[in-house]
Scaffold this active site. Structure first.
Site, PDB file in Angstrom:
ATOM      1  N   ASP A 129      48.969  38.879  42.745  1.00 26.25           N
ATOM      2  CA  ASP A 129      47.866  37.954  43.015  1.00 26.25           C
ATOM      3  C   ASP A 129      47.968  36.720  42.115  1.00 26.25           C
ATOM      4  OD1 ASP A 129      45.553  36.900  44.100  1.00 26.25           O
ATOM      5  OD2 ASP A 129      44.184  38.219  42.997  1.00 26.25           O
ATOM      6  N   HIS A 172      38.844  43.298  36.679  1.00 26.27           N
ATOM      7  CA  HIS A 172      39.838  44.315  37.027  1.00 26.27           C
ATOM      8  C   HIS A 172      41.079  44.155  36.161  1.00 26.27           C
ATOM      9  CE1 HIS A 172      39.961  40.829  39.838  1.00 26.27           C
ATOM     10  NE2 HIS A 172      41.210  40.746  39.390  1.00 26.27           N
ATOM     11  N   GLN A 240      44.621  46.156  41.908  1.00 23.64           N
ATOM     12  CA  GLN A 240      43.707  45.540  40.937  1.00 23.64           C
ATOM     13  C   GLN A 240      42.508  46.476  40.797  1.00 23.64           C
ATOM     14  OE1 GLN A 240      43.901  41.877  43.285  1.00 23.64           O
ATOM     15  NE2 GLN A 240      44.091  40.666  41.407  1.00 23.64           N
ATOM     16  N   ARG A 270      38.094  31.020  31.379  1.00 25.06           N
ATOM     17  CA  ARG A 270      37.595  31.001  32.762  1.00 25.06           C
ATOM     18  C   ARG A 270      37.316  32.452  33.148  1.00 25.06           C
ATOM     19  NH1 ARG A 270      39.854  32.317  37.640  1.00 25.06           N
ATOM     20  NH2 ARG A 270      39.513  31.056  39.486  1.00 25.06           N
ATOM     21  N   ASP A 272      37.077  35.005  35.326  1.00 25.25           N
ATOM     22  CA  ASP A 272      37.534  35.201  36.695  1.00 25.25           C
ATOM     23  C   ASP A 272      36.669  36.227  37.428  1.00 25.25           C
ATOM     24  OD1 ASP A 272      39.655  34.961  38.801  1.00 25.25           O
ATOM     25  OD2 ASP A 272      39.815  37.103  38.391  1.00 25.25           O
ATOM     26  N   GLU A 314      33.757  31.562  37.039  1.00 22.89           N
ATOM     27  CA  GLU A 314      34.311  31.430  38.386  1.00 22.89           C
ATOM     28  C   GLU A 314      33.501  32.368  39.270  1.00 22.89           C
ATOM     29  OE1 GLU A 314      37.102  32.314  41.832  1.00 22.89           O
ATOM     30  OE2 GLU A 314      36.805  33.722  40.215  1.00 22.89           O
ATOM     31  N   HIS A 383      43.495  26.444  43.447  1.00 22.17           N
ATOM     32  CA  HIS A 383      44.590  27.316  43.897  1.00 22.17           C
ATOM     33  C   HIS A 383      44.132  28.273  44.989  1.00 22.17           C
ATOM     34  CE1 HIS A 383      42.298  29.934  41.388  1.00 22.17           C
ATOM     35  NE2 HIS A 383      42.973  30.965  41.851  1.00 22.17           N
ATOM     36  N   ASP A 384      42.809  28.416  45.169  1.00 23.73           N
ATOM     37  CA  ASP A 384      42.304  29.370  46.154  1.00 23.73           C
ATOM     38  C   ASP A 384      42.096  28.695  47.509  1.00 23.73           C
ATOM     39  OD1 ASP A 384      42.272  31.869  44.919  1.00 23.73           O
ATOM     40  OD2 ASP A 384      40.443  31.385  43.816  1.00 23.73           O
ATOM     41  N   ARG A 508      47.811  31.195  50.587  1.00 23.80           N
ATOM     42  CA  ARG A 508      47.301  30.304  49.541  1.00 23.80           C
ATOM     43  C   ARG A 508      48.468  29.636  48.804  1.00 23.80           C
ATOM     44  NH1 ARG A 508      43.411  34.129  46.139  1.00 23.80           N
ATOM     45  NH2 ARG A 508      45.166  35.527  46.497  1.00 23.80           N
TER      46      ARG A 508
HETATM   47  C1  GLC Z   1      39.578  34.698  41.559  1.00 25.35           C
HETATM   48  C2  GLC Z   1      40.868  33.923  41.640  1.00 25.35           C
HETATM   49  C3  GLC Z   1      41.655  34.371  42.814  1.00 25.35           C
HETATM   50  C4  GLC Z   1      41.934  35.857  42.664  1.00 25.35           C
HETATM   51  C5  GLC Z   1      40.643  36.651  42.402  1.00 25.35           C
HETATM   52  C6  GLC Z   1      40.934  38.022  41.909  1.00 25.35           C
HETATM   53  O1  GLC Z   1      38.760  34.459  42.643  1.00 25.35           O
HETATM   54  O2  GLC Z   1      40.599  32.546  41.696  1.00 25.35           O
HETATM   55  O3  GLC Z   1      42.850  33.670  42.951  1.00 25.35           O
HETATM   56  O4  GLC Z   1      42.537  36.334  43.845  1.00 25.35           O
HETATM   57  O5  GLC Z   1      39.841  36.050  41.424  1.00 25.35           O
HETATM   58  O6  GLC Z   1      41.326  38.003  40.559  1.00 25.35           O
END
Ligand code: GLC
Length: 634
Positions: A129, A172, A240, A270, A272, A314, A383-384, A508
């Site tokens: 990922d 995770h 994950q 950040r 996540d 995020e 990036h998403d 992506r």
């Molecule tokens: C966040 C990231 C993404 C990832 C997800 C799981 O949303 O930006 O790219 O797939 O977390 O870690």
């Protein structure tokens, strides 16, 4: 408290311990209140956290302590108009960490003051990922360098006035992480780090209300694991494994990791996928109140160790939920310092596709105010994928159907709608819900790929206008603007992603190209497309940094005008009023002069285009995709 802290720092001179004691005293309330909201017996957890804090404080290098004192003099550094962010994968940008260090000048030239390097801690082997499946939080991905290289990069960035942001993946870990490995080996202490169920009863009960994040390549939220002889919670991919934050051991592990990363010179973490941390039966298991309590605990501990460290949430969640990540009620200003403004991105693309800004205005008018010490992170692409998070209530206010509009946007940006200029692609279409998301670079979504392929100079000009307008909104509404690598040069989709077996099922990667340094070398050529995009971005960053009214402490008020293709954003700041006007269409658009003048601007002067705005017959007319940043010239 003093005894707990002092016991960890034997022999440290009193004058060095004192700053820590002051910080502990200052942040203890936040820490204790947060813990009490989550754990039944918070006292022992508090002491464990304080011991970790003291240890990392003791390890903090002298140069970073100096950085802490300097940042305390400018706690608003990420809110300031001269703050510009840039996000990239280290390898895709410059090969490895040493390569990134050798490109610091490029970033500085662009005006960048904040660099988010995408996941670079040791992940599981691919697929991982894009690194969001971390196997070891204390080592760097081997092909990128070492922990020492990371610390050296942080130093080089700091010397150039650039802060370093890294991901803290806390929902995770990889199935190969030592905690997961120990759980698979049968250690009950580590099994309790995860959500493991012997049969499907509880997973089935949760799945009644759980949305799917990756319905195509990872359907369901639980994965059977033979080693565990159980179902483990896996919100994202099967490898994950979601952590169980009800377990205070998990919290303490992350306090330890935060201290470790802070002491390498990381300035921003950040958080996540932070929305997913806490699970509650009968809900979508996102945005639970405990998430904010836990963030408050982590931040209090982080500030005791390293007051210069900030958090960025995020949380790609409904606009009505996202403000809580900057803090509402008892958590106001005590959780993340920054949070992604995902809905702004969605609304910009929606306005461009429809040539109608009313939905954007409607949605913005419902955004609750954020704490003054915090900031949105504004962006056009990351990036998403883009999830079309248009809420039914906003669409309904315009008499539109939310579902139909979301489907329209996904199809439009996949280039499937007649008249669409976009060259993106669907991501994770879910036939069960009708949900479709979108991949593609900003330039390809804005029509540049289409114009260049068709060799149509007019379409290219129009696409460049769209891109400039969109970036002007991102840089103008207030907040930390984040540029995604390559957008400053108008990079197109990387269609070769599918040839890499590690990426082929995840499109992506189409908008995660490698930096073509030969193209970057043309950035000062005003005739070429990369140079034209670059000049526009550079103009925005330069003008922005001189406008005190763009400080994120004040919110922008987004205003409708009588012309649906034009919206305004008003920033009332003691340093001066800034009125922005944006035309989201490719046509000339008139607006009554009264609209401008009523905001107290007598002689509006557009600082972006360095021109006075003169009404004719009581009207001002905005050129296609105009972005005006108006100040009063009296
Ligand atoms: C966040 C990231 C993404 C990832 C997800 C799981 O949303 O930006 O790219 O797939 O977390 O870690």
């Amino acid at each position: 408290m003093q005894t707990v802290v002092r016991a960890e720092l034997p022999g440290m001179p009193e004058h060095e311990i004192e700053p820590l004691l002051d910080r502990v005293e200052h942040w203890l309330g936040d820490l204790e209140r947060g813990l009490a909201l989550v754990y039944r017996d918070p006292g022992p957890v508090r002491d464990r956290v304080l011991r970790l804090v003291a240890r990392h404080y003791g390890d903090r290098p002298a140069r970073l302590r100096r950085r802490d004192s300097r940042r305390l003099l400018e706690p608003d550094w990420f809110q300031r108009p001269d703050a510009i962010g840039y996000a990239t994968y280290a390898d895709r940008f410059a090969g490895d960490l040493a390569g990134v260090a050798s490109r610091v000048d490029y970033l500085a030239e662009l005006g960048v003051t904040y660099l988010h390097l995408m996941p670079l801690l040791q992940p599981r082997p691919a697929p991982n990922d894009g690194g969001y499946a971390v196997a070891d939080y204390r080592s760097v991905r081997h092909d990128l360098g070492t922990v020492a290289d990371l610390a050296a990069l942080a130093d080089a960035l700091h010397d150039a006035g650039i802060a370093l942001a890294l991901d803290l993946v806390l929902n995770h870990v990889a199935r190969e992480h030592a905690w997961a490995q120990a759980a698979r080996d049968g250690d009950p202490r580590y099994r309790a780090y995860f959500h493991v169920f012997g049969d499907r009863t509880t997973p089935d009960a949760y799945e009644q209300t759980l949305p799917e994040v990756f319905p195509t390549f990872a359907p369901g939220s639980f994965t059977w694991d033979d080693d565990l002889a159980g179902w483990v919670w896996t919100t994202f991919n099967t490898w994950q494994w979601d952590l169980d934050w009800r377990n205070p051991d998990v919290l303490c592990e992350f306090v330890d990791i935060v201290g470790y990363l802070a002491n390498l010179g990381v300035d921003c973490l950040r958080l996540d996928a932070v929305a997913f941390l806490w699970k509650r039966l009968g809900t979508d298991c996102q945005n639970q109140p405990e998430v904010h309590a836990l963030t408050q605990v982590l931040r209090a501990a982080a500030h005791m160790i390293a007051p210069s460290l900030v958090f960025k949430a995020e949380a790609i969640v409904a606009p009505s939920q996202v403000v809580a990540y900057l803090g509402q009620g008892e958590h106001a200003g005590r959780v993340s310092d920054l949070a992604y403004d995902n809905s702004l991105m969605v609304q910009i693309w929606s306005a461009l596709a429809t040539r109608d800004a009313r939905l954007l205005v409607q949605q913005r008018s419902r955004m609750p105010r954020k704490p003054v010490t915090t900031s949105w992170a504004t962006y056009l692409r990351c990036h998403d994928d883009i999830g079309w998070a248009v809420e039914d209530v906003d669409a309904g206010a315009l008499g539109w159907s939310g579902a139909a509009h979301r489907a329209f946007l996904a199809d439009f940006y996949a280039g499937l709608t007649p008249g669409s200029w976009a060259r993106g692609a669907h991501f994770q279409s879910n036939p069960a819900t009708g949900d479709k998301r979108t991949s593609g670079t900003a330039a390809s979504l804005a029509g540049l790929e289409d114009g260049l392929r068709r060799e149509d100079p007019e379409a290219v000009d129009t696409a460049l206008g769209r891109l400039f307008l969109a970036h002007a909104v991102v840089m103008g509404l207030g907040g930390l603007p984040l540029l995604y690598m390559g957008d400053e040069l108008g990079l197109l989709n990387d269609h070769a992603f599918a040839t890499d077996p590690a990426h082929s099922d995840d499109n992506r990667w189409m908008h995660r190209p490698r930096m073509p340094w030969d193209v970057a070398a043309e950035r000062h050529d005003p005739a070429g497309v990369p140079g034209r995009v670059y000049a526009g971005i550079r103009r925005l960053t330069r003008v922005r940094s001189g406008l005190e009214s763009l400080h994120a402490a004040v919110d922008a008020e987004v205003l409708a005008t009588p012309n649906p293709a034009v919206f305004a954003a008003l920033r009332v700041h003691p340093a001066g009023t800034l009125l922005q006007m944006y035309n989201v269409s490719e046509h000339w658009q008139p607006v009554s002069w009264h609209e401008v003048a009523r905001h107290g601007l007598q002689r509006p002067y557009d600082v972006l285009n360095e021109a006075a705005v003169e009404p004719e017959h009581g009207t001002v007319v905005l050129p296609p995709y105009a972005a005006w940043w108006l100040v009063d010239h009296t």
